[in-house]
Motif scaffolding. Structure first.
Motif, mmCIF file in Angstrom:
data_model
loop_
_atom_site.group_PDB
_atom_site.id
_atom_site.type_symbol
_atom_site.label_atom_id
_atom_site.label_comp_id
_atom_site.label_asym_id
_atom_site.label_seq_id
_atom_site.Cartn_x
_atom_site.Cartn_y
_atom_site.Cartn_z
ATOM 1 N N LEU A 166 0.824 -1.209 0.000
ATOM 2 C CA LEU A 166 0.000 0.000 0.000
ATOM 3 C C LEU A 166 0.860 1.263 0.000
ATOM 4 O O LEU A 166 0.644 2.189 -0.790
ATOM 5 N N MET A 167 1.846 1.277 0.879
ATOM 6 C CA MET A 167 2.683 2.475 0.988
ATOM 7 C C MET A 167 3.526 2.685 -0.268
ATOM 8 O O MET A 167 3.619 3.800 -0.771
ATOM 9 N N SER A 168 4.139 1.627 -0.766
ATOM 10 C CA SER A 168 4.953 1.850 -1.982
ATOM 11 C C SER A 168 4.095 2.130 -3.183
ATOM 12 O O SER A 168 4.491 2.892 -4.067
ATOM 13 N N LEU A 170 1.294 3.812 -3.214
ATOM 14 C CA LEU A 170 0.901 5.220 -3.169
ATOM 15 C C LEU A 170 2.099 6.142 -3.356
ATOM 16 O O LEU A 170 1.988 7.181 -4.001
ATOM 17 N N GLU A 171 3.240 5.744 -2.798
ATOM 18 C CA GLU A 171 4.471 6.509 -3.041
ATOM 19 C C GLU A 171 4.701 6.638 -4.545
ATOM 20 O O GLU A 171 5.000 7.724 -5.061
ATOM 21 N N TRP A 172 4.525 5.536 -5.229
ATOM 22 C CA TRP A 172 4.683 5.503 -6.686
ATOM 23 C C TRP A 172 3.669 6.425 -7.373
ATOM 24 O O TRP A 172 4.039 7.334 -8.130
ATOM 25 N N VAL A 174 1.609 8.777 -6.219
ATOM 26 C CA VAL A 174 1.501 10.169 -5.802
ATOM 27 C C VAL A 174 2.785 10.952 -6.053
ATOM 28 O O VAL A 174 2.746 12.094 -6.500
ATOM 29 N N PHE A 175 3.924 10.316 -5.778
ATOM 30 C CA PHE A 175 5.167 11.086 -5.811
ATOM 31 C C PHE A 175 6.143 10.697 -6.920
ATOM 32 O O PHE A 175 7.018 11.473 -7.262
ATOM 33 N N GLU A 176 6.034 9.470 -7.449
ATOM 34 C CA GLU A 176 6.984 9.042 -8.484
ATOM 35 C C GLU A 176 6.277 8.334 -9.633
ATOM 36 O O GLU A 176 6.587 7.187 -9.964
ATOM 37 N N ARG A 179 7.778 6.108 -12.758
ATOM 38 C CA ARG A 179 8.263 4.722 -12.714
ATOM 39 C C ARG A 179 7.266 3.768 -13.377
ATOM 40 O O ARG A 179 6.079 4.053 -13.473
ATOM 41 N N GLU A 183 8.682 -2.147 -12.343
ATOM 42 C CA GLU A 183 9.782 -1.696 -11.503
ATOM 43 C C GLU A 183 9.342 -1.639 -10.037
ATOM 44 O O GLU A 183 10.057 -2.081 -9.134
ATOM 45 N N VAL A 184 8.150 -1.098 -9.827
ATOM 46 C CA VAL A 184 7.630 -0.989 -8.467
ATOM 47 C C VAL A 184 7.372 -2.363 -7.873
ATOM 48 O O VAL A 184 7.771 -2.653 -6.741
ATOM 49 N N ALA A 187 10.627 -3.985 -6.911
ATOM 50 C CA ALA A 187 11.240 -3.417 -5.703
ATOM 51 C C ALA A 187 10.549 -3.930 -4.443
ATOM 52 O O ALA A 187 11.194 -4.252 -3.443
ATOM 53 N N PHE B 108 -0.502 11.120 2.428
ATOM 54 C CA PHE B 108 -0.767 11.120 0.989
ATOM 55 C C PHE B 108 -1.804 12.159 0.574
ATOM 56 O O PHE B 108 -2.287 12.137 -0.560
ATOM 57 N N PHE B 119 5.872 16.932 3.334
ATOM 58 C CA PHE B 119 6.591 16.222 2.263
ATOM 59 C C PHE B 119 8.091 16.191 2.550
ATOM 60 O O PHE B 119 8.744 15.153 2.430
ATOM 61 N N ARG B 122 8.849 13.859 5.521
ATOM 62 C CA ARG B 122 8.664 12.484 5.093
ATOM 63 C C ARG B 122 9.837 12.033 4.219
ATOM 64 O O ARG B 122 10.385 10.941 4.374
ATOM 65 N N ALA B 153 15.944 1.692 -7.375
ATOM 66 C CA ALA B 153 14.591 1.745 -6.838
ATOM 67 C C ALA B 153 14.618 1.778 -5.324
ATOM 68 O O ALA B 153 13.683 1.339 -4.671
ATOM 69 N N ILE B 156 11.619 3.298 -3.500
ATOM 70 C CA ILE B 156 10.435 2.435 -3.433
ATOM 71 C C ILE B 156 10.635 1.353 -2.378
ATOM 72 O O ILE B 156 9.731 1.076 -1.583
ATOM 73 N N MET B 157 11.827 0.779 -2.347
ATOM 74 C CA MET B 157 12.092 -0.221 -1.307
ATOM 75 C C MET B 157 12.003 0.415 0.075
ATOM 76 O O MET B 157 11.521 -0.199 1.025
ATOM 77 N N SER B 159 10.105 2.951 1.000
ATOM 78 C CA SER B 159 8.709 3.143 1.397
ATOM 79 C C SER B 159 8.032 1.806 1.654
ATOM 80 O O SER B 159 7.115 1.705 2.460
ATOM 81 N N SER B 160 8.520 0.777 0.993
ATOM 82 C CA SER B 160 7.989 -0.560 1.251
ATOM 83 C C SER B 160 8.278 -0.985 2.692
ATOM 84 O O SER B 160 7.385 -1.426 3.421
ATOM 85 N N GLY B 163 6.397 1.346 5.093
ATOM 86 C CA GLY B 163 4.984 0.980 5.116
ATOM 87 C C GLY B 163 4.724 -0.300 5.889
ATOM 88 O O GLY B 163 3.731 -0.410 6.608
#
Lengths: 201, 201
Positions: A166-168, A170-172, A174-176, A179, A183-184, A187, B108, B119, B122, B153, B156-157, B159-160, B163
């Motif tokens: 969930l966190m990655s 949304l990170e993807w 919303v913010f990145e 990508r 790839e996501v 990771a 988010f 932001f 975070r 990445a 992403i890792m 935030s994974s 999270g």
DNA sequence: GTCTATAGAGAGATAGAC
DNA sequence: GTCTATCTCTCTATAGAC
């Protein structure tokens, strides 16, 4: 998914999009009516209150999550099941970012009118993960000749995996957003597959 | 942490506790004043607006997170650094569940007055994770003679992993408080250490 | 089934006494 | 520096025409 006149759908869609950025409390019934292209009276004709509108919204959105996860898991076992669940959840987050945001911000609130509904739906989805994790955990431990490290804590491990996705996700989104999906997914799976841990020889 | 007369502290504490369950938008200035034991006028003497009050709250709470994480990491490298970061984050969540809830529900949102502040904070915290992950990833890959799976990445890792800890920490505190801290930490680390994945022989 | 108009409560914010 | 009193605006919800 009752369609009746299409008005209900338009209202639910408008409510979801607005609440994804402003939150539920920050979304007014006037906003929803304007965005849906209907008068406020129609909101109250279709839903008895603001609470009931958003409860229906969450029930529709989160309610189908457990089914989608069960379908993705299918007959897979072990790590393959985990991979399938992670990919399916990530896809759902990407396909409905608004709902994912809403879920992230509502899931730990304990003062809501729809608390019981959301708790049950959340529990059902987590259970799909927990079952797959218990099985994968036992299988991996057996093949390595060690004790299963997560015995008895599979719901915590499930929320750990769920939270990671969930966190990655949304990170993807919303913010990145530049990508790629693959790839996501790679990771996330790397972080869960022990890529960071030393391999016992 | 300016203490001035203690009133500022009382206001911030009251605001945090209320917002943890009702959310920021759902928390009124009257509520905060009553809980803090001061009159509403004193809120506006100490903070220019509701937005500014909650920005100060988030800045104080999340602002010290990156420092705490950096301190926990210390000189550790590889998996030991990851373990230390996970434990430190989990401890902070447990010590301040209200702030963790608030962070989960605000992180988010993209329409807030304090968006830039949050932001940046975070990002700073995630960077500590990302740096440790890049290093651990490269080290594990080198010792196994394989390519580092997370190359490029690492955010992403990060935030994974973040999270995973945040979600399981809150799952623990909100829904399964009878578990022990060590049990939760072990389950999270197990999910990240590849306990679910097949060990390549 | 959808609209407009409005009631009634509650919100953020300010003024001015102490 | 803290209080009470109040202004003004916005919000949920309802009434009643069409």
């Amino acid at each position: 998914m009752v369609r009746s006149s299409g008005t209900k759908r338009a209202i639910l869609d408008a409510a979801l999009e607005l609440a994804a950025t402003r939150g539920i409390t920050g979304t007014t019934m006037d906003d929803v009516a304007e965005r849906a292209g209907v008068a406020k009276g129609s909101l109250y004709y279709n839903f008895s209150s603001k609470d009931q509108l958003f409860e229906a919204l969450l029930e529709e959105g989160v309610g189908s999550l457990a089914d989608a996860l069960r379908e993705a898991r299918g007959e897979l076992v072990g790590w393959a099941a985990i991979e399938a669940l992670v990919a399916a959840l990530l896809d759902r987050i990407a396909a409905n970012a608004a709902l994912a945001k809403l879920m992230a911000s509502e899931i730990f609130r304990t003062d809501r009118a729809w608390q019981k509904t959301l708790f049950a739906l959340r529990h059902e989805a987590l259970t799909v993960f927990a079952e797959a994790i218990e099985q994968a955990d036992a299988a991996a431990a057996a093949s390595a000749g060690t004790a299963a490290p997560g015995a008895g804590a599979s719901t915590i491990m499930a929320s750990s995996v769920f939270g990671a996705v969930l966190m990655s996700g949304l990170e993807w989104l919303v913010f990145e957003p530049e990508r790629s999906r693959d790839e996501v997914a790679a990771a996330i799976l790397a972080s869960l597959s022990g890529a960071l841990a030393p391999r016992p020889s």
